[in-house]
Design an enzyme around this catalytic site. Structure first.
Site, PDB file in Angstrom:
ATOM      1  N   GLU A   1       0.880  -1.216  -0.055  1.00  0.00           N
ATOM      2  CA  GLU A   1      -0.039  -0.240   0.049  1.00  0.00           C
ATOM      3  C   GLU A   1       0.926   1.322  -0.090  1.00  0.00           C
ATOM      4  OE1 GLU A   1      -2.702  -0.498   3.232  1.00  0.00           O
ATOM      5  OE2 GLU A   1      -3.849  -2.414   2.422  1.00  0.00           O
TER       6      GLU A   1
ATOM      7  N   GLU B   1      -6.437  -9.740  -3.258  1.00  0.00           N
ATOM      8  CA  GLU B   1      -7.332  -9.738  -1.857  1.00  0.00           C
ATOM      9  C   GLU B   1      -8.939  -9.497  -2.140  1.00  0.00           C
ATOM     10  OE1 GLU B   1      -5.783  -7.123   1.164  1.00  0.00           O
ATOM     11  OE2 GLU B   1      -3.623  -7.312   0.442  1.00  0.00           O
TER      12      GLU B   1
END
Length: 742
Positions: free
Chosen positions: A516, A617
């Site tokens: 991220e 994910e």
């Protein structure tokens, strides 16, 4: 309880559990005899009362309640041992009636927590429920828990407020959770797909139906694009020209000022609406500017799309939304550029989208990129003519990676393990490889959990992604790491990457190197702009075999201009320019209300980099199982049909271990819900089978998905042969030579 025909993920009938459904496993749950029998203080004192505070505090129910006193820690409270009465693989519902007492009480969170020690001595604290309580009224604390493995001890306790605040407990109920029947499938029979619900969208009637949000000025002008945005064209399979008119908003003194329209009465629950249009700013000075479409639904704001504008061109903006209850008031508005910047809007559309209409196209695309022509050539001296021999081809596994997130606690449940190894060929660990897990305290390493998960995957030939070496978001970094000096932080980073990649060299097929990076900058802020690229370089030097990924969220849905495909592309190119060996693009895929063309457009933009794209994910959320199933099918079909996508990882599938509520495919006690049934159905669709006869050239031809196969041949004389073969990727027909022998 479901009937005997209910689907079970393990293929076995649901167990009959008798009276366990109605029993409260808590003893003396209401303190009815005025005693603390079966209860004890947890690090503090406990007493039973019929009133407190000079009679101002009375029980909510019954005659008595318990009070904890002399609390010196937040975990102090009241507890009961339920070891002999709790069963594994059952979902329990917990209800506690609590309040606070003391002098100068501040409203605080009160928690119900389960302490568990399993059969090998491993300890776990399970958060069951949390709610803010005060000294004014009794409140009801509600939650659920589920035990996967065999336990040697289980305690349930109430804890939470600051020291010196008494916790009062009136009652505690722990029962087998009632199975709630799923909501019915929504009725979309009256939905008119593809019709814009905005009135006067082409401005043919001037500004009629349009209003300003805030004290700004609107006019109509010419000069906007005369064609619909790409995402709309794909959803509607139409290219109706626009008339070139646009709304111009001037005299904007606040960022939120812009055009709005009342769309009350035009939004239906569970229908997916696509939003699309063109936007532009009058001046790009002091930019870039973020423009967003917002929906005010009963005073709750929904994101209808966002785009970052860096010059004075027209930009496409697009997204999707859905509501799950009938709203009473809905307003749409366009907002965003800085105050004083003129805003232009054109061709805006909001329409119900028939997401399944695109599936025919996706199936055709899938056939082109995920299948291959195969020719089985038979030979061998059998004494029989091979022509006319019966052939049956059966695919045993599709080689396309479809995996899932797993947790160490999951694998204590044999039903979970059975579904996992049957339906997935890749895995990723939810927490167990993250730095905050492997080294929660400085110098105290814990790889035992990751080792157990890796061992299970290796035994079942399941490939594994390494998630993650580092995590750039500050709140995911351990406190002790944050407290280090810059010099010590660099040493800790080097120790972390050396220790992890040396220990597991050659054992993980992928690594998410620094998770991220579009949403955090902890390591870059502390160690300089080169640290991100250096992390990739160090990982590659320590273990050259795994593919090294970037991994981020809100890439594919149009919701966040700061992590859109264009920004992600520049981020990746920047890393590569610094010499980072970026080998793959991770799109997390925590998506809501997916619409195929929006997702596909994002994949197209990232695909130009030539790197493999993985959904790393993936999960979808809806409280309606049928809508959740549709969402999941949209995402799986879009990913499987796109040539740049090389793998899909779900972020869990079992109810008790998914990250987002209402994203599971399998209910806690092993029953497949509608989303799970859809997943299994798609997996079956993506297996190729063929029957026929050997032709005059001793061959049998078919077209099938990449993966593992068996072929069974029956000759005219009754001889049988079974042989395995693999269909790999390739553009030319695959010729498989099969020797039938003597």
């Amino acid at each position: 309880m479901a009937d005997s025909g209910s689907s079970n993920a393990c293929g076995s009938p649901e167990k009959i559990r008798g009276d366990v459904d109605n029993e409260n496993i808590i003893l003396n749950p209401n303190f009815d005899n005025g005693s603390l029998d079966n209860w004890s203080g947890r690090g503090c004192n406990a007493q039973v009362h019929d009133s407190m505070g000079d009679g101002k505090v009375l029980p909510e129910n019954g005659k008595y309640f318990a009070a904890t006193t002399n609390r010196t820690q937040t975990w102090n409270g009241i507890q009961q041992d339920i070891t002999d009465r709790v069963q594994r693989k059952l979902m329990y519902a917990v209800t506690a009636v609590v309040r606070l007492f003391g002098s100068s009480v501040v409203p605080s969170d009160v928690s119900a927590t389960l302490y568990v020690q399993n059969s090998n001595g491993r300890e776990q604290y399970i958060s069951v429920a949390k709610l803010q309580a005060s000294d004014k009224d009794w409140v009801q604390l509600q939650g659920n828990f589920f035990l996967s493995g065999t336990i040697s001890k289980a305690l349930i306790f109430v804890e939470g407020p600051q020291p010196n605040t008494d916790i009062l407990l009136n009652s505690l109920v722990v029962k087998h959770a009632e199975k709630v029947p799923p909501a019915p499938e929504p009725d979309f029979s009256n939905v008119v797909y593809g019709v814009n619900i905005l009135q006067n969208d082409n401005l043919a009637d001037g500004l009629n139906t349009w209003n300003t949000l805030g004290n700004c000025t609107m006019t109509v002008a010419d000069g906007s694009p005369r064609f619909v945005p790409t995402m709309v064209k794909e959803s509607l399979d139409s290219n109706i020209p626009l008339n070139g008119k646009c709304i111009v908003v001037t005299n904007r003194t606040q960022t939120w000022m812009g055009p709005q329209q009342d769309i009350t009465g035009k939004i239906s629950p569970y229908v997916t609406y696509q939003i699309s249009g063109w936007v532009k700013v009058g001046s790009a000075k002091n930019g870039p500017h973020t423009i967003n479409i917002t929906l005010n639904v009963d005073n709750q704001w929904l994101n209808g799309g966002q785009v970052q504008v860096s010059d004075e061109r027209w930009y496409e903006i697009g997204c999707a939304f859905r509501v799950e209850q009938q709203p009473s008031k809905v307003f749409m508005s366009v907002q965003g550029p800085a105050a004083g910047v003129d805003l232009m809007v054109s061709g805006l559309q909001i329409f119900p989208v028939d997401r399944k209409a695109r599936f025919k196209h996706l199936k055709h695309q899938t056939d082109k990129i995920r299948k291959r022509d195969v020719v089985l050539k038979f030979s061998g001296s059998t004494g029989d003519s091979l022509s006319g021999a019966s052939v049956r081809v059966r695919q045993t596994q599709n080689s396309f990676p479809i995996g899932t997130c797993i947790l160490r606690t999951d694998i204590e449940n044999e039903d979970f393990v059975s579904f996992f190894i049957k339906n997935f060929n890749w895995a990723v660990f939810g927490n167990e490889l993250k730095w905050y897990w492997t080294e929660a305290q400085q110098g105290v390493l814990n790889y035992a959990d990751a080792d157990e998960l890796l061992d299970l995957c290796n035994k079942n030939n399941i490939m594994v992604r390494g998630h993650c070496i580092f995590w750039e978001v500050q709140n995911a970094v351990q406190t002790w790491v944050q407290a280090l000096s810059n010099a010590d932080l660099m040493k800790a980073v080097q120790n972390r990457i050396n220790g992890l990649l040396t220990r597991y060299k050659g054992k993980f097929q992928h690594y998410d190197v620094n998770n991220e990076m579009l949403h955090g900058s902890f390591y870059q802020d502390r160690l300089g702009k080169d640290i991100r690229a250096n992390m990739f370089k160090m990982a590659s030097q320590l273990d050259p075999s795994p593919t090294l990924f970037v991994n981020d969220y809100s890439i594919e849905d149009g919701h966040d201009s700061h992590s859109c495909p264009e920004v992600y592309t520049q981020h990746i190119l920047g890393l590569q320019e610094q010499g980072a060996p970026v080998g793959g693009i991770g799109i997390q895929g925590h998506i809501s209300n997916p619409v195929g063309p929006v997702v596909s457009a994002a994949l197209d933009k990232l695909g130009v980099l030539g790197l493999p794209i993985w959904f790393t994910e993936l999960d979808v959320v809806s409280d309606n199982e049928f809508v959740r199933a549709d969402d999941l099918e949209v995402m799986l079909r879009e990913a499987f049909a796109h040539p740049a996508v090389e793998g899909i990882m779900l972020w869990g599938f079992w109810e008790v271990s998914v990250w987002r509520k209402n994203s599971h495919l399998v209910n806690a006690e092993g029953d497949l819900n509608e989303a799970g049934k859809r997943f299994v159905k798609l997996k079956k669709e993506w297996l190729s089978h063929a029957r026929g006869q050997v032709d005059n050239n001793s061959a049998f031809s078919f077209r099938g998905y990449h993966g593992s196969y068996t072929v069974e041949v029956d000759t005219a004389s009754g001889k049988k042969l079974t042989q395995s073969f693999t269909v790999d990727k390739g553009d030319s027909p695959l010729v498989v030579n099969i020797n039938l022998g003597n």
